[in-house]
Write an enzyme that holds these catalytic residues in place. Structure first.
Site, PDB file in Angstrom:
ATOM      1  N   THR A 197       0.862  -1.193   0.000  1.00 16.70           N
ATOM      2  CA  THR A 197       0.000   0.000   0.000  1.00 16.70           C
ATOM      3  C   THR A 197       0.894   1.237   0.000  1.00 16.70           C
ATOM      4  OG1 THR A 197      -1.682  -1.168   1.262  1.00 16.70           O
ATOM      5  CG2 THR A 197      -1.854   1.229   1.172  1.00 16.70           C
TER       6      THR A 197
ATOM      7  N   LYS B  95      -7.033   2.115  -3.398  1.00 18.72           N
ATOM      8  CA  LYS B  95      -6.676   1.549  -2.092  1.00 18.72           C
ATOM      9  C   LYS B  95      -6.680   2.620  -0.995  1.00 18.72           C
ATOM     10  CE  LYS B  95      -4.997  -1.173   1.056  1.00 18.72           C
ATOM     11  NZ  LYS B  95      -5.932  -2.014   1.818  1.00 18.72           N
TER      12      LYS B  95
ATOM     13  N   LYS C 139       0.369   5.074   8.624  1.00 20.18           N
ATOM     14  CA  LYS C 139       1.131   5.359   7.392  1.00 20.18           C
ATOM     15  C   LYS C 139       0.187   5.594   6.212  1.00 20.18           C
ATOM     16  CE  LYS C 139       1.897   1.813   5.051  1.00 20.18           C
ATOM     17  NZ  LYS C 139       1.407   1.007   3.921  1.00 20.18           N
TER      18      LYS C 139
END
Ligand code: NAP
Length: 295
Positions: free
Chosen positions: A95, A170, A238
């Site tokens: 990701t 995503k 993150k």
């Protein structure tokens, strides 16, 4: 065809195991070498550097923590990118943010390597059961070539568009996951402070119209105060950082996402980074005075 796999953490180890189970020979690398042992016992070839993976594989999957890990593994000392045979295919399932995926695509294309961004929806259990959803950005022909392998690891494979578009979708997903978990936690804590038991709150809210369906999967964590990681909180923080960056790059305001980013940051500072991201409930509960009912 020999498949390379780099990044054997919670997700990568399970994804690679599914490829192996379908009879694909694997060449693997992980920064902490001991995580490769279960795959090696079943016949995978473990090598000592990312560069060696590229020397042996025609197609490479990476499933790494964050953009810095991808950069280091691809372009750093002993990085894999310059060691590929031209026309090989690199599929990055990590990701990361869309502009980073596009940067990696440029790096790859300069070296005559094909590139797909293919992050996943789903967590530890879905990875284990080959039930992931792949969100893919890149050339249609590369997507089609890779699709059967992705189907070995997932239940659904969707081409979102050009490079960067898989990563774009995503980030939308994880923005929703992160903010809904934080909002749900706050709601539970308010309910408990008003004298409603956690059991009653969960019985009525989970599965009902106002709670996100995935929260049913987190119920036992909240009830048992056991936050063993399915999706580590540090990577959710993150991801919110990257949501914020992508919003800045696109000139979009995300006040809620940025607030959630800082809430998860506070959880990190409290040492909860390696716990599941649902541990934000425990963090908020502690900060709000535990289970004290206001008089
Ligand atoms: P994880 O268990 O922490 O694994 C992270 C992997 O990245 C490990 O292989 C780790 O190596 C490697 N790594 C970290 N920093 C590195 C560096 N500087 N150089 C080289 N390798 C490095 O995390 P995960 O849950 O599998 O997540 C992997 C990716 O999938 C992340 O991008 C995450 O956001 C995404 N993701 C996770 C989930 C989930 O539910 N867990 C769901 C969807 C997407 P070591 O073993 O040496 O630490």
């Amino acid at each position: 065809m020999k498949i390379g796999f780099i990044g054997l953490g919670i997700m990568g180890s399970r994804m690679a195991a599914n490829l192996q189970q379908q009879g694909h020979p694997l060449v693997i690398f992980n920064r902490s070498p001991e995580k490769a042992i279960p795959l090696v016992k079943k016949g995978a070839t473990q090598v000592n550097t990312p560069a060696e993976v590229a020397k042996h594989a025609d197609i490479l999957f990476t499933m790494l923590a964050h953009p810095e890990a991808v950069t280091e593994t691809a372009l750093g000392k002993d990085g894999f990118l310059v060691h590929f045979t031209p026309n090989s295919l690199w599929v990055d399932c990590s990701t990361v943010h869309p502009s980073f995926s596009r940067e990696m695509a440029r790096e790859a294309h300069e070296k005559k390597i094909r590139f797909l961004d293919a992050p996943v929806a789903g967590s530890k259990n879905q990875a284990q059961q080959a039930q992931l959803v792949f969100l893919v950005g890149g050339e249609e022909a590369d997507f089609q070539e890779c699709q059967p392998l992705l189907e070995t690891m997932g239940k659904k494979v969707i081409r979102m568009g050009e490079n960067g578009m898989g990563s774009a979708f995503k980030l939308v997903l994880n923005h929703l996951l992160a903010t809904s978990m934080a909002a749900f936690s706050e709601g539970l804590i308010l309910g408990e402070a008003l004298g409603i038991s956690l059991e009653t709150l969960l019985n009525i809210l989970v599965g009902g119209p106002v709670a996100a369906p995935y929260l049913a999967l987190k119920r036992s964590k909240l009830e048992n105060d056991d936050y063993e990681a399915e999706f580590p909180l540090q990577w959710m923080q993150k991801d919110l950082q990257m949501v914020s960056l992508a919003a800045y790059e696109s000139n979009v305001a995300m006040p809620l996402g940025n607030t959630a980013k800082e809430m998860y940051r506070l959880c990190l500072q409290r040492g909860l980074g390696e716990q599941d991201f649902s541990a934000i409930y425990a963090f908020l509960k502690e900060g709000s005075g535990g289970d004290r009912v206001a008089s």
